[in-house]
Design a protein around this motif. Structure first.
Motif: not given
Lengths: 305, 305, 305, 305
Positions: C274-293
């Motif tokens: 599980t990753c948590w980072s509150p800022g979202l990308n334009p598609k509504g998914n966590s921006k840094l979370g996507m990169l982290a995974l």
């Protein structure tokens, strides 16, 4: 350990008893002639054993299954980045011949496995290769380790005559500047690519590298493991037109179908399986093939999930 | 009674002062060369007087305005019923080149004034006529009572080379069995039809019958008054792509525009007016032409409503 | 064997250096207040070891991640068949709040992870349960083996006030007879479900059963292995709105994101992360979370493909 | 000069003989009770004579016909410009309850005669008026010069209970910030507006100003002639849902229909005609009413074209 041969036999038996075998497609006249009672499966275990039942050794038109092979060749030539500038990798949620989405998204195909996406891949290969048809055929022969694989020139000619939707798609791509070469040249290559004929064994062998981190039956490496992961991901999310979610849900394997009635699917590191049954369900996928693979993963308890 | 000449002069003066004259279309190379400072109006009163200003005597490419004339010829040959089996008469609510709607509605164009509808009309005429291009040209010459009107063969060739969206539409129609003849043959006729050149006076004259219950300048009757009523209705609801409602709302006349910058409109029983200004607004209609006609109906207080 | 702690540390370090951290959503006022510099990861290996970095112990709003848990509860109560009568399992190919598709497909949501699908699941649970909110909360607490998990009532109230799109979707479902209970009652349950707060560890624990063939941390079995396979398949094909294909392509794991900035993903038999980072990308998914995974699966070389 | 009474009698006779009278709508329970054998026409000539046949004096629910009256009141209060900031005037090309287009066009309704557009008009009136329902009713009474016209409170309550699609539309508008007031308040006004009952004579009288340059039966002027022209234009292009083009094509008059089975149409400067027959065709317009008006304009040879 499963008795795979027994599973395959039971699937074949059930398939033969099914009266509703789906419909052969009529929009490609050459395919309309195929007897829909054919049924075959070929299972290729990476640990070495192979299993097969029924008409596994009869050749059929691989049609859209060729899209995976052309994508692999494009990845091999160019890498993913250049390709992703000209198309997306999202499921379309729509039947395979919808132009609406292509128009709405201004000529960027949703993924390389809908027709418009595969036509862009064909365009890319034409720009990259000297003798596109010959080199692509050779690539497929090498993947499958079988130099007898060939185009079916009648099928290719049949599609060139009646493939109006593909001509519409290619012209629409061209209107959005997402086709570098001539419409006729690109579609000629595309129709030949789709006309390739293989039997279940040859197809399973050709897909060996997707289950084996990019390394072929003949031990040559064509793709990096990251490229293989990505192609498998696209197969899972986009391999079955608007039935992709259903296939992932019921079968749980990356795979690809074609209107010739073939389906190939694989479990990375474990096996490749090809099923052929020419009758299609209303979504354009082999009716018995879908049921066969669902039954196989349920009985063997093998899936990616 | 209005002083029509004074109204036209004031409109021309205002147009010349406008710095924002819209954009000439670049997707048809031959049209991109036209000077967008041209501006002309020709007003044809049924009671006998004519009025004109500016470049009313310079020829331009009538483009989509030809769709009204081909529809008239099809009504004349076949009557409305056979035509309505192959298309609808509803506004599309979408830009003129949208294929999505055509696909969604299974190859039945929304109306005869979007490209796909006009392509079906072209197909109908080809099936009906021995020498479609010659006979259509003669029909237009007769309507306008002017035997000098002609195709512009460069423009037709230019569109044949780059008209990918029209090739996409025609192939899509073909895939839905709504095209009897060959795609290339139909589009060759269509591109020639669109390439016809007229000046404002010739166009006003060619549309005389739509304001005169089907009877031409030369007194010959080509359409019944019921057919004229119907063609006028389609012009009002579908004549300006997705700006048709706006035109009805602001101008209140049946009319038709073309990407060559021409607009022709009419008040049944009263007048026909043609304006030409090559710069287009973002919806593909002549920018100054739309304003000119709005100004004309406001100042003259003449509209159908 | 990987040094997982080192991988997580390097991901955190890189995330902290990134200046572009995405945007917190403003349409849910309570979420707009969250500091977007938070970043945490919790990795749960099935063989026993856990790894964590950063703000893994701070609670956040799980939002759409709750859709996986409500689907699991519905599978547990009813089995798959009854659910599949009221929705599909295909990717939508569209942003998460599109009503168009729902209207086009006559009130049958594309899948249980778009809002309309999750609203139908909420409706199903209300019909099945006596005290829906209490029982669902207890189900989540049991899955995570943590009785401190709770709703955030301010967040639920905030959504009830401003969630117009969800009211639109629920009314549209109702108009198609795909909602048994009152719109207000269903949305009250839905907004509470979305408001549940957990930290990264609690979320990883709650998803343990999806990596463990249906058996929870506390050893109780809630789902059959076939049900787990199916839920994982839906996560893979539909878990990230119209970025699902991209996630499968780049990350290659079943997972689910929420607009609270959380993402949970898993490899069956191996781990939950599980990753948590509150800022979202334009598609509504966590921006840094996507990169982290993406970074995690690339470095660890662990994916389903 | 026509014998109008004779024409109306012949139309009534033919209608009575028709066995296929369409279907009364079932989605508004109060309307489902109406006997579909009712048939009436009222023709109001501006030169002074009136003609009528059948059930012209029985009241029915005007439903969507009220949208023309609320638009007129909004024009009267605010002028066109403010209204056009919140909606368009283009035909929708879609059935009257499609939300898709509203979502695609980000909350800007296509025109004031689709439900979402009329809901925005209702919102505008609520913001402008102190007692919206009372003042609107008074406006309608004054237009028709008849103080007995009233709401049907059962019908309004019936729609409030089951009008899920309208709740969906209003919430979607709200989500796009195109609704200033509360959803419930706006729809309460909207449902009352639609519930107004009139007979054919009252409706013809209420529409008198649209044929008379803005001046009512009682000689008061409510709209400028430019406003009337514009409202008539919208009636012609958008008055019959996705059958607007057909109505313009076959009838050739501005008009408006309602699901209560009423249709009112007019020829500026000449007449207003109202027909009532409760059975609807598949597009939601009065089946016999459409045929009656087509027959009337054909026999009388009176249309705007």
């Amino acid at each position: 350990m499963c008795d795979f041969q027994k599973i395959l036999e039971s699937i074949k038996e059930k398939a033969e008893k099914t009266s509703e075998k789906g419909k052969v497609p009529t929009y490609i006249p050459e395919l309309a002639k195929v007897d829909k009672n054919h049924f075959g499966i070929y299972l290729n275990m990476l640990e070495g054993n192979d299993y097969c039942v029924g008409d596994w050794d009869i050749k059929f038109s691989i049609q859209s299954i060729s899209k995976v092979l052309s994508l692999a060749m494009a990845f091999n030539c160019l890498g993913a980045n250049k390709i992703l500038k000209r198309m997306d990798v999202e499921p379309s949620g729509n039947p395979f011949n919808y132009l609406s989405l292509l128009e709405l998204e201004e000529g960027i195909p949703r993924n390389p496995f809908i027709n418009s996406g595969a036509i862009v891949i064909a365009d890319i290969l034409i720009s990259e290769l000297k003798n596109p048809k010959e080199e692509f055929l050779q690539f497929v022969r090498d993947l499958a380790n079988d130099q007898t694989i060939d185009f079916n020139y009648e099928v290719a000619a049949s599609e060139a005559k009646t493939g109006y939707t593909n001509f519409a798609a290619a012209n629409l791509l061209k209107s959005f500047n997402n086709l570098e070469n001539d419409v006729d040249e690109v579609l000629d290559f595309y129709f030949h690519q789709c006309s390739i004929e293989m039997n279940c064994k040859q197809l399973s062998n050709a897909f060996y590298l997707f289950a084996n981190k990019g390394k072929c039956l003949n031990n040559k490496t064509y793709l990096t493991s990251s490229q293989v992961k990505r192609i498998n991901a696209i197969m899972l999310t986009c391999g079955f037109y608007d039935e992709a979610g259903e296939f992932a849900f019921e079968v749980g394997l990356p795979g690809k179908s074609g209107v010739g009635g073939g389906i190939v699917a694989l479990l990375p590191g474990t096996f490749i399986i090809t099923c052929w049954s020419p009758g299609l369900n209303p979504k354009g996928n082999s009716k018995l093939g879908m049921l066969a693979l669902e039954s196989f993963t349920t009985q063997s308890n093998l899936s990616i999930f």
